[in-house]
Design a protein around this motif. Structure first.
Motif, PDB file in Angstrom:
ATOM      1  N   HIS A  45      34.418 -36.787 -70.092  1.00  0.00           N
ATOM      2  CA  HIS A  45      33.650 -35.813 -69.315  1.00  0.00           C
ATOM      3  C   HIS A  45      34.184 -34.388 -69.545  1.00  0.00           C
ATOM      4  O   HIS A  45      33.417 -33.448 -69.762  1.00  0.00           O
ATOM      5  CB  HIS A  45      33.744 -36.201 -67.831  1.00  0.00           C
ATOM      6  CG  HIS A  45      32.688 -35.605 -66.969  1.00  0.00           C
ATOM      7  ND1 HIS A  45      32.546 -35.928 -65.649  1.00  0.00           N
ATOM      8  CD2 HIS A  45      31.707 -34.695 -67.221  1.00  0.00           C
ATOM      9  CE1 HIS A  45      31.530 -35.259 -65.141  1.00  0.00           C
ATOM     10  NE2 HIS A  45      31.008 -34.495 -66.070  1.00  0.00           N
ATOM     11  N   HIS A  95      30.805 -27.533 -64.066  1.00  0.00           N
ATOM     12  CA  HIS A  95      31.942 -28.427 -64.306  1.00  0.00           C
ATOM     13  C   HIS A  95      33.260 -27.760 -63.926  1.00  0.00           C
ATOM     14  O   HIS A  95      34.160 -28.414 -63.403  1.00  0.00           O
ATOM     15  CB  HIS A  95      31.959 -28.892 -65.765  1.00  0.00           C
ATOM     16  CG  HIS A  95      30.910 -29.926 -66.051  1.00  0.00           C
ATOM     17  ND1 HIS A  95      29.654 -29.594 -66.483  1.00  0.00           N
ATOM     18  CD2 HIS A  95      30.916 -31.279 -65.886  1.00  0.00           C
ATOM     19  CE1 HIS A  95      28.933 -30.711 -66.608  1.00  0.00           C
ATOM     20  NE2 HIS A  95      29.676 -31.742 -66.255  1.00  0.00           N
ATOM     21  N   TRP A 145      23.010 -32.190 -59.733  1.00  0.00           N
ATOM     22  CA  TRP A 145      24.181 -31.903 -58.910  1.00  0.00           C
ATOM     23  C   TRP A 145      23.780 -31.816 -57.447  1.00  0.00           C
ATOM     24  O   TRP A 145      22.650 -31.451 -57.129  1.00  0.00           O
ATOM     25  CB  TRP A 145      24.778 -30.535 -59.309  1.00  0.00           C
ATOM     26  CG  TRP A 145      25.355 -30.508 -60.680  1.00  0.00           C
ATOM     27  CD1 TRP A 145      24.659 -30.399 -61.852  1.00  0.00           C
ATOM     28  CD2 TRP A 145      26.734 -30.601 -61.036  1.00  0.00           C
ATOM     29  NE1 TRP A 145      25.540 -30.413 -62.916  1.00  0.00           N
ATOM     30  CE2 TRP A 145      26.816 -30.526 -62.445  1.00  0.00           C
ATOM     31  CE3 TRP A 145      27.917 -30.720 -60.310  1.00  0.00           C
ATOM     32  CZ2 TRP A 145      28.036 -30.577 -63.127  1.00  0.00           C
ATOM     33  CZ3 TRP A 145      29.132 -30.770 -60.992  1.00  0.00           C
ATOM     34  CH2 TRP A 145      29.174 -30.712 -62.388  1.00  0.00           C
ATOM     35  N   ASP A 183      28.946 -33.952 -59.339  1.00  0.00           N
ATOM     36  CA  ASP A 183      28.172 -34.189 -60.555  1.00  0.00           C
ATOM     37  C   ASP A 183      27.527 -35.564 -60.432  1.00  0.00           C
ATOM     38  O   ASP A 183      28.227 -36.562 -60.271  1.00  0.00           O
ATOM     39  CB  ASP A 183      29.148 -34.147 -61.755  1.00  0.00           C
ATOM     40  CG  ASP A 183      28.437 -34.217 -63.095  1.00  0.00           C
ATOM     41  OD1 ASP A 183      27.255 -34.620 -63.132  1.00  0.00           O
ATOM     42  OD2 ASP A 183      29.079 -33.865 -64.106  1.00  0.00           O
ATOM     43  N   HIS A 187      26.857 -39.539 -66.932  1.00  0.00           N
ATOM     44  CA  HIS A 187      28.104 -39.419 -67.703  1.00  0.00           C
ATOM     45  C   HIS A 187      29.321 -39.243 -66.776  1.00  0.00           C
ATOM     46  O   HIS A 187      30.443 -39.402 -67.204  1.00  0.00           O
ATOM     47  CB  HIS A 187      28.027 -38.311 -68.770  1.00  0.00           C
ATOM     48  CG  HIS A 187      27.989 -36.890 -68.250  1.00  0.00           C
ATOM     49  ND1 HIS A 187      27.207 -35.897 -68.808  1.00  0.00           N
ATOM     50  CD2 HIS A 187      28.658 -36.279 -67.234  1.00  0.00           C
ATOM     51  CE1 HIS A 187      27.404 -34.769 -68.155  1.00  0.00           C
ATOM     52  NE2 HIS A 187      28.274 -34.965 -67.201  1.00  0.00           N
TER      53      HIS A 187
HETATM   54 MN    MN Z   1      29.045 -33.649 -66.008  1.00  0.00          MN
END
Ligand code: MN
Length: 334
Positions: A45, A95, A145, A183, A187
């Motif tokens: 990630h 992120h 998100w 998140d 993934h």
């Molecule tokens: Mn992500």
């Protein structure tokens, strides 16, 4: 000669480095988030997904005027950006915030009394806030998100966005400065939790460093970006600004044609602005007075234009109106 060549290369690499984004280091080892997030997920990630957003963002910005813009500017006016810039600037910002608020239990710091009080006041309890955030995360279709943000009127807000959008962006309806996020792209959890987003959402709360979220809360309350967002949500101001910019800037270089064509429109937008309901924190007498003054000036410009006034006079008048508009902008930040 060789030395000079290498010095030049070094200088150039520094220059390009200083103008591009780079991957922020994680505060803890990849395996420090176990058992809730496994080391392999953290590593892929961070080192692959997050890095890819940064690489693509740097590529898209290289050699363009956007290189000089701040991250806030890239995000705020996302509606004016290409999809590549919108997705990858969001990807980098989102992120970075996510990594920042996560910590292994032993390293977590306590929530501030200010944030705890605000949460209790608005959501009744930490538990009901958690439920609300998890609902937002569960109902987000596809990738995206979920956020806890501070709004321009300094309240807390739970919202969710698709893809790599976020609440700073002008393409989102519910805007503010995010202080917490989760998140919910696959993934972020697929290796350990497969399709069970709910299990991941149950686990992630063990990793939230509320001390860091509290610091972000305190910073957001005083961030000038909040006023920028509020101003940007004032549609009449935005609309007037557009016409002002498109008529005044040509006039600066002695091209009065756009103003001559659009003086009635400028006047109409100035009246709509003067009569509009301003956002709460911008509801100040000084701003109202300046907007009335601006309207008067725009009415006069239109009158003079209809009477075929000279370019020199029109230029002088639009410059004065533009000055008043800057007074308004300045008052918004006082
Ligand atoms: Mn992500």
């Amino acid at each position: 000669m060789k030395f000079l060549f290498y010095s030049l290369c070094f200088f150039l690499s520094l220059k390009s480095f200083s103008q591009s984004y780079s991957l922020p280091a994680l505060k803890y080892a990849y395996n420090a988030y176990e058992p809730w997030i496994d080391a392999q997920t953290m590593e892929i990630h961070h080192a692959k997904h997050h890095q890819a957003y940064i690489t693509n963002l740097n590529k898209a910005l290289a050699g363009t005027k956007m290189e000089a813009l701040s991250m806030n500017d890239l995000l705020m006016y996302a509606s004016f950006r290409s999809d590549i810039v919108r997705n990858n600037s969001g990807g980098h910002f989102n992120h970075s915030l996510f990594w920042d608020i996560l910590a292994p239990i032993a390293s977590q710091s306590l929530i501030s009394s200010e944030l705890a009080e605000a949460i209790n006041l608005q959501f009744k309890s930490m538990d009901s806030l958690r439920i609300k955030i998890n609902q937002g995360a569960t109902t987000r279709f596809g990738s995206g998100w979920v956020w806890l943000s501070v709004t321009p009127d300094k309240k807390l807000m739970v919202s969710s966005t698709a893809n790599q959008d976020n609440p700073i962006m002008d393409i989102t309806k519910e805007r503010g400065i995010p202080i917490f996020c989760i998140d919910v792209w696959e993934h972020a959890y697929y290796l350990k939790y497969q399709n069970k987003r709910g299990d991941y959402l149950g686990a992630i709360w063990n990793l939230v460093d509320w001390g860091i979220v509290s610091q972000k809360y305190a910073a957001a309350l005083n961030d000038p970006l909040l006023v920028e967002i509020e101003k940007d949500n004032w549609m009449e101001l935005k609309e007037f600004h557009k016409v002002m910019a498109q008529t005044f800037h040509p006039a600066e270089t002695d091209n009065l044609e756009p103003l001559k064509k659009r003086s009635a429109e400028l006047m109409a937008k100035s009246s709509l602005l003067a009569a509009s309901v301003s956002p709460k924190s911008l509801d100040k007498p000084a701003i109202k007075i300046a907007l009335k003054q601006l309207e008067k000036q725009c009415i006069e410009i239109n009158k003079l234009n209809n009477k075929k006034a000279s370019n020199a006079i029109l230029k002088k008048k639009i410059t004065a109106a533009h000055d008043t508009f800057h007074v308004v902008q300045g008052l918004c930040h006082d």
